[in-house]
Design an enzyme around this catalytic site. Structure first.
Site, PDB file in Angstrom:
ATOM      1  N   ASN A  81      15.251  37.585   7.093  1.00 18.49           N
ATOM      2  CA  ASN A  81      14.384  37.651   5.920  1.00 18.49           C
ATOM      3  C   ASN A  81      15.102  37.331   4.612  1.00 18.49           C
ATOM      4  O   ASN A  81      14.634  37.679   3.540  1.00 18.49           O
ATOM      5  CB  ASN A  81      13.717  39.023   5.854  1.00 18.49           C
ATOM      6  CG  ASN A  81      13.036  39.371   7.160  1.00 18.49           C
ATOM      7  OD1 ASN A  81      13.458  40.294   7.838  1.00 18.49           O
ATOM      8  ND2 ASN A  81      12.044  38.607   7.563  1.00 18.49           N
ATOM      9  N   VAL A  88      15.904  36.908  -1.198  1.00 21.24           N
ATOM     10  CA  VAL A  88      15.258  37.868  -0.309  1.00 21.24           C
ATOM     11  C   VAL A  88      13.772  37.542  -0.200  1.00 21.24           C
ATOM     12  O   VAL A  88      13.104  37.291  -1.206  1.00 21.24           O
ATOM     13  CB  VAL A  88      15.445  39.310  -0.843  1.00 21.24           C
ATOM     14  CG1 VAL A  88      14.669  40.319  -0.007  1.00 21.24           C
ATOM     15  CG2 VAL A  88      16.931  39.660  -0.882  1.00 21.24           C
ATOM     16  N   CYS A  89      13.269  37.576   1.016  1.00 24.09           N
ATOM     17  CA  CYS A  89      11.860  37.288   1.272  1.00 24.09           C
ATOM     18  C   CYS A  89      11.222  38.501   1.945  1.00 24.09           C
ATOM     19  O   CYS A  89      11.289  38.650   3.165  1.00 24.09           O
ATOM     20  CB  CYS A  89      11.735  36.052   2.160  1.00 24.09           C
ATOM     21  SG  CYS A  89      10.023  35.590   2.494  1.00 24.09           S
ATOM     22  N   ILE A  90      10.669  39.388   1.121  1.00 26.08           N
ATOM     23  CA  ILE A  90       9.899  40.515   1.644  1.00 26.08           C
ATOM     24  C   ILE A  90       8.582  40.587   0.876  1.00 26.08           C
ATOM     25  O   ILE A  90       8.486  40.139  -0.264  1.00 26.08           O
ATOM     26  CB  ILE A  90      10.654  41.860   1.553  1.00 26.08           C
ATOM     27  CG1 ILE A  90      11.086  42.183   0.132  1.00 26.08           C
ATOM     28  CG2 ILE A  90      11.823  41.885   2.521  1.00 26.08           C
ATOM     29  CD1 ILE A  90      11.734  43.562  -0.035  1.00 26.08           C
ATOM     30  N   HIS A  94       6.564  39.320  -3.261  1.00 22.94           N
ATOM     31  CA  HIS A  94       5.655  38.178  -3.380  1.00 22.94           C
ATOM     32  C   HIS A  94       4.609  38.482  -4.447  1.00 22.94           C
ATOM     33  O   HIS A  94       4.171  39.627  -4.580  1.00 22.94           O
ATOM     34  CB  HIS A  94       4.983  37.890  -2.041  1.00 22.94           C
ATOM     35  CG  HIS A  94       5.963  37.443  -0.997  1.00 22.94           C
ATOM     36  ND1 HIS A  94       5.699  37.488   0.340  1.00 22.94           N
ATOM     37  CD2 HIS A  94       7.217  36.939  -1.100  1.00 22.94           C
ATOM     38  CE1 HIS A  94       6.729  37.037   1.023  1.00 22.94           C
ATOM     39  NE2 HIS A  94       7.673  36.701   0.161  1.00 22.94           N
TER      40      HIS A  94
END
Length: 166
Positions: A81, A88-90, A94
């Protein structure tokens, strides 16, 4: 909005300084810029990241808390992730609203109720429980699923190196 953003960020920084939270530390990169924070996350106990010290930057938009900050690891990070760039992609980072791809519910995405603390607790949770079904790093997700021993070895090496570099 930016004046309110400055006040809110100063308040959150003061709270974290006065009442530190286990698992991370946070501070400003430069005392003149409240919108750029340096973070150190301690690798969570009983995970592959245990023993590591991972540095990251949190960059807040002028519209904070209406819009989420961006978080990027500056320490090397290998995780499904986390993009190879370190971003960071959580879900909670978003933008608010509906997901155009239909993967996330609006309630999982950014909300102004989130704080630096809730963001970092979520990132620590992400380190503990990778989501390989919606990966930012396809190689890491594939290796986690198909060759766990190699994934484990790579992550533990990173954790050791991050501790040595700290």
């Amino acid at each position: 909005m930016s004046e309110q953003s400055v006040l809110l960020l100063k308040k959150q920084l003061r709270e974290l300084t006065q009442n530190p939270v286990d698992g991370f530390s946070a501070g400003l990169v430069d005392d003149e810029n409240i919108f750029l924070w340096e973070i150190v996350i301690v690798g969570p106990q009983d995970t592959l990241y245990e023993g590591g010290f991972f540095k990251a930057l949190l960059t807040f938009p002028l519209e904070y808390p209406l819009l989420p900050p961006k978080m990027r690891f500056t320490s090397e990070m290998y995780h499904p992730n986390v993009y190879p760039s370190g971003e960071v992609c959580i879900s909670i980072l978003h933008p608010p609203g509906e997901d155009t791809y239909g993967y996330e519910q609006a309630s999982e995405r950014w909300s102004p109720v989130h704080t630096v603390e809730t963001i970092l607790v979520s990132v620590i949770s992400m380190l503990s429980s990778p989501n390989d079904e919606s990966p930012a790093n396809l190689e890491a997700a594939k290796e986690l699923r198909e060759n766990y021993p190699a994934f484990k070895k790579k992550v533990q090496r990173l954790a050791r190196r991050s501790a040595e570099d700290f």
